[in-house]
Design a protein around this motif. Sequence first.
Motif, PDB file in Angstrom:
ATOM      1  N   GLY A  41       0.778  -1.229   0.000  1.00 49.63           N
ATOM      2  CA  GLY A  41       0.000   0.000   0.000  1.00 49.63           C
ATOM      3  C   GLY A  41       0.809   1.278   0.000  1.00 49.63           C
ATOM      4  O   GLY A  41       0.228   2.370   0.066  1.00 49.63           O
ATOM      5  N   VAL A  42       2.145   1.178  -0.091  1.00 43.81           N
ATOM      6  CA  VAL A  42       2.998   2.362   0.040  1.00 43.81           C
ATOM      7  C   VAL A  42       3.988   2.439  -1.119  1.00 43.81           C
ATOM      8  O   VAL A  42       4.425   1.410  -1.654  1.00 43.81           O
ATOM      9  N   CYS A  43       4.338   3.674  -1.492  1.00 42.52           N
ATOM     10  CA  CYS A  43       5.347   3.910  -2.521  1.00 42.52           C
ATOM     11  C   CYS A  43       6.318   4.974  -2.022  1.00 42.52           C
ATOM     12  O   CYS A  43       6.033   5.716  -1.091  1.00 42.52           O
ATOM     13  N   SER A  44       7.461   5.048  -2.653  1.00 46.39           N
ATOM     14  CA  SER A  44       8.524   5.954  -2.234  1.00 46.39           C
ATOM     15  C   SER A  44       9.092   6.690  -3.438  1.00 46.39           C
ATOM     16  O   SER A  44       9.225   6.114  -4.516  1.00 46.39           O
ATOM     17  N   GLY A  45       9.436   7.955  -3.247  1.00 45.00           N
ATOM     18  CA  GLY A  45      10.077   8.718  -4.321  1.00 45.00           C
ATOM     19  C   GLY A  45      10.137  10.188  -3.982  1.00 45.00           C
ATOM     20  O   GLY A  45       9.321  10.698  -3.208  1.00 45.00           O
ATOM     21  N   GLY A  46      11.087  10.885  -4.545  1.00 44.88           N
ATOM     22  CA  GLY A  46      11.311  12.282  -4.221  1.00 44.88           C
ATOM     23  C   GLY A  46      10.402  13.239  -4.968  1.00 44.88           C
ATOM     24  O   GLY A  46       9.681  12.870  -5.894  1.00 44.88           O
ATOM     25  N   GLY A 120      10.648  12.442  -0.337  1.00 50.23           N
ATOM     26  CA  GLY A 120      11.846  13.142   0.120  1.00 50.23           C
ATOM     27  C   GLY A 120      12.280  14.167  -0.910  1.00 50.23           C
ATOM     28  O   GLY A 120      11.606  14.403  -1.913  1.00 50.23           O
ATOM     29  N   GLU A 121      13.431  14.770  -0.676  1.00 51.43           N
ATOM     30  CA  GLU A 121      13.936  15.812  -1.565  1.00 51.43           C
ATOM     31  C   GLU A 121      14.417  15.233  -2.890  1.00 51.43           C
ATOM     32  O   GLU A 121      14.779  14.067  -3.000  1.00 51.43           O
ATOM     33  N   ASP A 122      14.424  16.074  -3.901  1.00 52.89           N
ATOM     34  CA  ASP A 122      14.987  15.737  -5.196  1.00 52.89           C
ATOM     35  C   ASP A 122      15.510  17.040  -5.795  1.00 52.89           C
ATOM     36  O   ASP A 122      15.606  18.065  -5.107  1.00 52.89           O
ATOM     37  N   LEU A 123      15.811  17.014  -7.063  1.00 57.11           N
ATOM     38  CA  LEU A 123      16.389  18.155  -7.766  1.00 57.11           C
ATOM     39  C   LEU A 123      15.627  19.447  -7.477  1.00 57.11           C
ATOM     40  O   LEU A 123      14.408  19.516  -7.608  1.00 57.11           O
ATOM     41  N   GLY A 124      16.348  20.489  -7.043  1.00 51.95           N
ATOM     42  CA  GLY A 124      15.756  21.804  -6.839  1.00 51.95           C
ATOM     43  C   GLY A 124      15.139  22.033  -5.481  1.00 51.95           C
ATOM     44  O   GLY A 124      14.730  23.152  -5.172  1.00 51.95           O
ATOM     45  N   LEU A 125      15.053  20.995  -4.642  1.00 52.45           N
ATOM     46  CA  LEU A 125      14.450  21.117  -3.317  1.00 52.45           C
ATOM     47  C   LEU A 125      15.341  20.486  -2.270  1.00 52.45           C
ATOM     48  O   LEU A 125      15.999  19.475  -2.530  1.00 52.45           O
ATOM     49  N   GLN A 126      15.335  21.068  -1.075  1.00 54.20           N
ATOM     50  CA  GLN A 126      16.081  20.515   0.041  1.00 54.20           C
ATOM     51  C   GLN A 126      15.118  19.965   1.089  1.00 54.20           C
ATOM     52  O   GLN A 126      14.026  20.511   1.292  1.00 54.20           O
ATOM     53  N   GLN A 127      15.545  18.892   1.755  1.00 53.80           N
ATOM     54  CA  GLN A 127      14.675  18.237   2.721  1.00 53.80           C
ATOM     55  C   GLN A 127      14.263  19.175   3.849  1.00 53.80           C
ATOM     56  O   GLN A 127      13.135  19.118   4.333  1.00 53.80           O
ATOM     57  N   LYS A 128      15.159  20.054   4.255  1.00 57.44           N
ATOM     58  CA  LYS A 128      14.837  20.975   5.344  1.00 57.44           C
ATOM     59  C   LYS A 128      13.646  21.852   4.982  1.00 57.44           C
ATOM     60  O   LYS A 128      12.746  22.081   5.806  1.00 57.44           O
ATOM     61  N   LEU A 129      13.610  22.338   3.743  1.00 50.66           N
ATOM     62  CA  LEU A 129      12.489  23.161   3.297  1.00 50.66           C
ATOM     63  C   LEU A 129      11.205  22.344   3.251  1.00 50.66           C
ATOM     64  O   LEU A 129      10.144  22.796   3.711  1.00 50.66           O
ATOM     65  N   ILE A 130      11.280  21.132   2.710  1.00 54.94           N
ATOM     66  CA  ILE A 130      10.105  20.268   2.656  1.00 54.94           C
ATOM     67  C   ILE A 130       9.576  20.006   4.066  1.00 54.94           C
ATOM     68  O   ILE A 130       8.368  20.092   4.322  1.00 54.94           O
ATOM     69  N   ASP A 131      10.475  19.709   4.992  1.00 51.91           N
ATOM     70  CA  ASP A 131      10.062  19.423   6.374  1.00 51.91           C
ATOM     71  C   ASP A 131       9.383  20.637   7.011  1.00 51.91           C
ATOM     72  O   ASP A 131       8.375  20.501   7.730  1.00 51.91           O
ATOM     73  N   THR A 336      20.689   6.990  -1.552  1.00 49.01           N
ATOM     74  CA  THR A 336      19.971   7.882  -0.640  1.00 49.01           C
ATOM     75  C   THR A 336      18.672   7.235  -0.179  1.00 49.01           C
ATOM     76  O   THR A 336      18.359   7.197   1.021  1.00 49.01           O
ATOM     77  N   ASN A 337      17.918   6.748  -1.136  1.00 49.28           N
ATOM     78  CA  ASN A 337      16.638   6.117  -0.835  1.00 49.28           C
ATOM     79  C   ASN A 337      16.816   4.928   0.099  1.00 49.28           C
ATOM     80  O   ASN A 337      16.117   4.787   1.113  1.00 49.28           O
ATOM     81  N   ALA A 338      17.779   4.057  -0.222  1.00 52.61           N
ATOM     82  CA  ALA A 338      17.993   2.868   0.595  1.00 52.61           C
ATOM     83  C   ALA A 338      18.447   3.242   2.006  1.00 52.61           C
ATOM     84  O   ALA A 338      17.995   2.643   2.995  1.00 52.61           O
ATOM     85  N   TRP A 339      19.329   4.240   2.111  1.00 52.90           N
ATOM     86  CA  TRP A 339      19.838   4.639   3.432  1.00 52.90           C
ATOM     87  C   TRP A 339      18.718   5.122   4.338  1.00 52.90           C
ATOM     88  O   TRP A 339      18.677   4.786   5.531  1.00 52.90           O
ATOM     89  N   TRP A 340      17.795   5.915   3.786  1.00 51.85           N
ATOM     90  CA  TRP A 340      16.637   6.363   4.568  1.00 51.85           C
ATOM     91  C   TRP A 340      15.928   5.170   5.200  1.00 51.85           C
ATOM     92  O   TRP A 340      15.652   5.150   6.394  1.00 51.85           O
TER      93      TRP A 340
END
Length: 403
Positions: A41-46, A120-131, A336-340
Motif C-alpha cells: 500500500g505504500v510507494c517511495s520517491g522524491g 523526500g527531496e529531489d532536484l531543486g528542493l532541500q529536505q529541510k524546506l520540505i520538512d 539515498t533512498n535505501a539509506w533512509w
Amino acid sequence: MSIAVEEKHTLTTQPPLLEVTWTDPVSGCRGFLVIDRLVRGVCSGGLRMRKGCTLEEVRGLAAGMTLKESLYYRPENRYVPLGGAKGGIDCDPHDPDMRGVLARYIHGISALLETHWAMGEDLGLQQKLIDNVIAELGLQSSIQAVYPLLEDRASAIERLDKAFRIDVDGIGLGELAGGLGVAESVLTALDELGRPIAGTRVVIQGFGSMGGATARYLARAGMLVVGIADANGVIVNPAGLDVETLLKSRNSFGEIDRSALRSEDAELPSSRWLAVETDVLVPAAISYCITPENQSQITASLIVEAANMPVLPAAEVLLAARGTQVVPDFVSNSATNAWWWWTLFGDIGDDAEQSEAKIRSEMRRIVTDMFARAGHRGITLREAALAFTADQLQAIETRFGRS
C-alpha cells in the motif's frame, strides 16, 4: 527539453497505477505526481522542482524509483522495498514564490502523502524546506505513509532524526549518502574493468548534494577530480581540483564561489563540460543532457549516471559502439533512498561508520552482479541491471502480491 516517448529507456512493463496533474491557483504552475507501483500500500520517491518539468518526465522517474526500491530487496531485512513514485513541479526553484508554490502543491496532494506516498527531496528542493512546509501544514512528516509499516514508530523516527543530525566533516550524513553510493559505483566499476583508481581522472556535472558528495569520496579514494560543472560554468585543473575547499565555498544551489579557486584552476563555459579530457564522467545535475548530437565530445570510457536519466538511449547506443560503458542511474544513484529506509526500519543505526559500510557493501554487491550478468550474457550494463531488478520485482510480487 521535450523528449519523445520512444526515446526513453524501457523500465517497467506495467503502466503506472496513478497519475495526478495539479495546477497552482495562484501562479498557474503545474505539478505532477505519478505512483508507478505500491507494495503493501505504500510507494517511495522524491519531489523535484525545475522549470520545464513535465508529466512524462515524472512518469519515467517514478518507474525508475520502482527499480531503485527493488535493488535492495532481501527477505531477511527489516526494510522491505516499497513501490515507486515521483513528484514534480514545473517552477524555477529560484522563483521568489517557490516556497508558496511548494506549500500549495503539498496541500493539494496531502491525502496521498498521508496514506500512500513517502516523499523526500529531489532536484531543486532541500529536505529541510520540505520538512518546514510539512510542519506548517499540520502534517506529521513527508514519509508518514510508511509509519503503519514500522514495528516501533517512535524509535524509528528518533533514529532517523538523529542520523540526519550527524555531521561528517562539515556535511550532513543525509546529504552524503547518495554521493557515496555513486562513488562506490565508480570504484566498483573500475575494479571490474581492471583499471586503477589512484590517478584516474573524473569530471562531475553538478555540485549539489549528489555531485558534491561523489566528488568528496572519489577524491579521497585517490582519483583526480579534473573538472566540476555547476550552473555558472566549468572549473578544470588537469592536476586535480581541491574538492574540500570547493565544497566549503558552494551555496545551497551547489554553485561554487569563484573566489575559492586557486591560480592553477581554470574556467570554461558551460558548453564545454563534456569535452574535458577524462577517464570517468559523472553527470549529476540534469536529465537528458547527453544526446546523440553531443555524445561525440565525450572522452571518458566510463559514464556513471548520478542524475536521473541523463543519457538518452540513442546516445547510449552510439557511446557503446565506441566502447564507452554506462552504469545506469537507477543503480548508481539509489543509495539515498535505501539509506533512509535502512535507518528508519532499523537495519542500521544512527551511525556514520555503519551507514558508510552498509552503502558501500550493498552497492558493491549490486554493481558486481550487474557486471557479471553483462559479461556472461554479452549484454549492456543497463540490460543486466534491468534483468536483476526483474528478478527482484518478481520475488517481491510473489511475497506481497501485485499492485
